[in-house]
Design a protein around this motif. Sequence first.
Motif, mmCIF file in Angstrom:
data_model
loop_
_atom_site.group_PDB
_atom_site.id
_atom_site.type_symbol
_atom_site.label_atom_id
_atom_site.label_comp_id
_atom_site.label_asym_id
_atom_site.label_seq_id
_atom_site.Cartn_x
_atom_site.Cartn_y
_atom_site.Cartn_z
ATOM 1 N N THR A 189 -3.846 -0.047 -1.870
ATOM 2 C CA THR A 189 -2.429 -0.679 -2.398
ATOM 3 C C THR A 189 -1.287 0.026 -2.150
ATOM 4 O O THR A 189 0.123 -0.624 -1.746
ATOM 5 C CB THR A 189 -2.576 -1.139 -3.879
ATOM 6 O OG1 THR A 189 -2.883 0.134 -4.632
ATOM 7 C CG2 THR A 189 -3.570 -2.269 -4.263
ATOM 8 N N LYS A 190 -1.164 1.280 -2.315
ATOM 9 C CA LYS A 190 -0.303 2.297 -1.805
ATOM 10 C C LYS A 190 0.079 2.083 -0.396
ATOM 11 O O LYS A 190 1.302 2.168 -0.019
ATOM 12 C CB LYS A 190 -0.276 3.681 -2.176
ATOM 13 C CG LYS A 190 -1.018 3.595 -3.667
ATOM 14 C CD LYS A 190 0.320 2.976 -4.560
ATOM 15 C CE LYS A 190 -0.529 2.882 -5.983
ATOM 16 N NZ LYS A 190 -1.488 1.894 -6.208
ATOM 17 N N ALA A 191 -0.757 1.930 0.492
ATOM 18 C CA ALA A 191 -0.545 1.630 2.050
ATOM 19 C C ALA A 191 0.117 0.412 2.258
ATOM 20 O O ALA A 191 1.029 0.668 2.996
ATOM 21 C CB ALA A 191 -1.988 1.683 2.695
ATOM 22 N N MET A 192 -0.208 -0.432 1.316
ATOM 23 C CA MET A 192 0.584 -1.847 1.785
ATOM 24 C C MET A 192 1.913 -1.875 1.046
ATOM 25 O O MET A 192 2.873 -2.162 1.501
ATOM 26 C CB MET A 192 -0.236 -2.801 0.811
ATOM 27 C CG MET A 192 -1.634 -3.237 1.759
ATOM 28 S SD MET A 192 -2.443 -4.577 0.668
ATOM 29 C CE MET A 192 -1.617 -6.091 1.115
ATOM 30 N N ILE A 235 2.220 -6.270 -11.293
ATOM 31 C CA ILE A 235 3.405 -5.938 -10.888
ATOM 32 C C ILE A 235 3.418 -5.320 -9.466
ATOM 33 O O ILE A 235 4.557 -5.558 -8.874
ATOM 34 C CB ILE A 235 4.081 -4.979 -11.983
ATOM 35 C CG1 ILE A 235 4.535 -5.521 -13.037
ATOM 36 C CG2 ILE A 235 5.503 -4.047 -11.501
ATOM 37 C CD1 ILE A 235 5.672 -6.832 -13.052
ATOM 38 N N GLU A 236 2.446 -4.429 -9.244
ATOM 39 C CA GLU A 236 2.447 -4.060 -7.813
ATOM 40 C C GLU A 236 2.214 -5.139 -6.799
ATOM 41 O O GLU A 236 2.975 -4.970 -5.788
ATOM 42 C CB GLU A 236 1.498 -2.846 -7.516
ATOM 43 C CG GLU A 236 1.800 -1.431 -8.548
ATOM 44 C CD GLU A 236 0.657 -0.450 -8.065
ATOM 45 O OE1 GLU A 236 0.762 0.746 -8.707
ATOM 46 O OE2 GLU A 236 -0.282 -0.647 -7.588
ATOM 47 N N PHE A 237 1.464 -6.176 -7.059
ATOM 48 C CA PHE A 237 1.270 -6.843 -6.213
ATOM 49 C C PHE A 237 2.654 -7.920 -6.108
ATOM 50 O O PHE A 237 2.934 -8.629 -5.162
ATOM 51 C CB PHE A 237 0.043 -7.931 -6.350
ATOM 52 C CG PHE A 237 -1.363 -6.983 -5.851
ATOM 53 C CD1 PHE A 237 -1.461 -7.054 -4.327
ATOM 54 C CD2 PHE A 237 -2.175 -6.732 -6.712
ATOM 55 C CE1 PHE A 237 -2.527 -6.468 -4.021
ATOM 56 C CE2 PHE A 237 -3.483 -6.026 -6.054
ATOM 57 C CZ PHE A 237 -3.441 -6.125 -4.720
ATOM 58 N N ALA A 238 3.065 -8.174 -7.316
ATOM 59 C CA ALA A 238 4.363 -8.986 -7.532
ATOM 60 C C ALA A 238 5.415 -8.289 -6.622
ATOM 61 O O ALA A 238 6.073 -9.144 -5.941
ATOM 62 C CB ALA A 238 4.779 -9.321 -8.672
ATOM 63 N N SER A 239 5.526 -7.066 -6.691
ATOM 64 C CA SER A 239 6.490 -6.507 -5.980
ATOM 65 C C SER A 239 6.236 -6.549 -4.311
ATOM 66 O O SER A 239 7.336 -6.461 -3.605
ATOM 67 C CB SER A 239 6.418 -4.733 -6.533
ATOM 68 O OG SER A 239 7.634 -4.207 -5.818
ATOM 69 N N PHE A 240 5.156 -6.273 -4.024
ATOM 70 C CA PHE A 240 4.695 -6.237 -2.511
ATOM 71 C C PHE A 240 5.101 -7.558 -2.006
ATOM 72 O O PHE A 240 5.964 -7.548 -1.073
ATOM 73 C CB PHE A 240 3.450 -5.959 -2.406
ATOM 74 C CG PHE A 240 2.789 -6.037 -1.093
ATOM 75 C CD1 PHE A 240 3.206 -5.218 0.117
ATOM 76 C CD2 PHE A 240 1.940 -7.118 -0.559
ATOM 77 C CE1 PHE A 240 2.567 -5.437 1.305
ATOM 78 C CE2 PHE A 240 1.727 -7.085 0.549
ATOM 79 C CZ PHE A 240 1.987 -6.539 1.739
ATOM 80 N N PHE A 241 4.558 -8.664 -2.653
ATOM 81 C CA PHE A 241 4.736 -9.962 -1.912
ATOM 82 C C PHE A 241 6.324 -10.487 -2.019
ATOM 83 O O PHE A 241 6.621 -11.279 -1.198
ATOM 84 C CB PHE A 241 3.717 -10.977 -2.313
ATOM 85 C CG PHE A 241 2.315 -10.775 -1.857
ATOM 86 C CD1 PHE A 241 2.045 -11.074 -0.599
ATOM 87 C CD2 PHE A 241 1.378 -10.362 -2.718
ATOM 88 C CE1 PHE A 241 0.826 -10.885 -0.001
ATOM 89 C CE2 PHE A 241 0.004 -10.261 -2.307
ATOM 90 C CZ PHE A 241 -0.144 -10.356 -0.912
ATOM 91 N N ASN A 242 6.828 -10.154 -3.128
ATOM 92 C CA ASN A 242 8.127 -10.483 -3.389
ATOM 93 C C ASN A 242 9.189 -9.680 -2.347
ATOM 94 O O ASN A 242 10.102 -10.441 -1.833
ATOM 95 C CB ASN A 242 8.562 -10.157 -4.830
ATOM 96 C CG ASN A 242 10.103 -10.703 -5.078
ATOM 97 O OD1 ASN A 242 10.246 -11.843 -5.287
ATOM 98 N ND2 ASN A 242 10.824 -10.024 -5.322
ATOM 99 N N THR A 243 8.879 -8.380 -1.854
ATOM 100 C CA THR A 243 9.551 -7.707 -0.923
ATOM 101 C C THR A 243 9.442 -8.544 0.405
ATOM 102 O O THR A 243 10.289 -8.317 1.110
ATOM 103 C CB THR A 243 9.231 -6.508 -1.011
ATOM 104 O OG1 THR A 243 9.566 -5.769 -2.259
ATOM 105 C CG2 THR A 243 9.948 -5.500 0.155
#
Length: 464
Positions: A51-54, A186-194
């Motif tokens: 997840t951190k890599a993504m 929140i991490e996945f939300a932040s990734f895909f939202n970005t």
Amino acid sequence: MADQTFDMIVIGAGPGGYVAAIRGAQLGLKVCIVERENLGGICLNWGCIPTKAMLRSAEVYHLMQRAGEFGLSASGVGFDLGAVVKRSRGVAGQLSAGVGHLMKKNKISVVMGMARVTAPGQVAVTSESGTQALAAPSIVLATGARARELPGLEADGDLVWSYRHALVAKRMPKRLLVIGSGAIGIEFASFFNTLGADTTVVEVLDRILPAEDAEIADFARKRFVKQGMTILEGASVKALERGKGEVTAQIERGGKVEKHVFDTVISAVGIVGNTEDLGLEALGVTVERSHVVTDEFCRTGVKGIFAIGDLAGAPWLAHKASHEGVMVAELIAGGHPHPVKPGSIAGCTYCQPQIASVGMTEAKAKEAGHDIRVGRFPFIGNGKAIALGEAEGMVKTIFDAKTGELLGAHMVGAEVTELIQGYVVGRQLETTEEELMQTVFPHPTLSEMMHESVLDAYDRALHF
């Protein structure tokens, strides 16, 4: 492998299990580790690391879009989701192989298969090649946890994803619903939202990031909304109607149910411990709400059987599991280790902005009866933050007004997941406000805000 006897058997090769095995081997124990899937466990293969890599890819993409702010030019900025996923899987694969190397280096026997404790000191491992028996006076359970699934919201890998599906996403969501606003959600939300997804986050409690200090969570919420997310707090998903290429979610909020259409749903509603098929009930090991009950030294109450990491309950953090593994290995080897203190373990969320914390929130400190002093310092008052173009954030510190004890520290903003360790060390060393005030922080750094927040708690802030 023929039947073998060891000093210690570790079941599960995640960050708790493989670290316990290494420490045991360092102390001269003959160690065997059993793993059913991947060395490195969920964290390394399907959690913390990939997840951190993504998220790093998303961060770079975001910075490329801001090139003009830094006097740079970048045209045609885009992304290849398949390449982002491939890089993430490559990072995880590299580190998993590294764990295998560490096992060989420390002469730890690795057995792949499903383990079951058949009696105190006895473990049966089943694999495609059959079943073999292992024996050791000490057994460490480190089987971790998995995503919780709610009835009707089960992941199918097509329209409704678990964290595993999200980590190997084959398409980019356009309208994304994330159920749950803890660190994973929140991490996945932040990734895909970005990356451009129209993202909605639903949280059943009255605020997102419920484990964090309320002031920090509110700051993060405003940033998420500014980035285009829709945040629905005090809401719950009652049902998902799956159709062709879309999901209709029935979302209840304030006594009213409304229907919203998405093409992708990510369920991140917590975890459950992997306690099944280990033979725990027959052994007399106590399991409550899917987690093994232990004392402060991770002892289960059944002689020779220990449980560490996510299996043993909150906080569900890899670094907590690792330190419990070290503690248990030292205990088994005849040492006298100190117990791991949950209140001095930092929590980090790698969304944008990042969030990090250790110790008590302001509300918890008050509930515990402390007379407190609270300090705050904003990123806008820090020269390094402004130079980085990251002037939105805050550092908050909480002290006992009578003793000067650092009760808690909470941060939101750029690189706070790195900064928080300064306060973790302070709590471990039982530092006071006076010692932190006398500490010289280098300039220009983001860490200066940590100093200023302490000063502010005692009305001595210099730069704001």
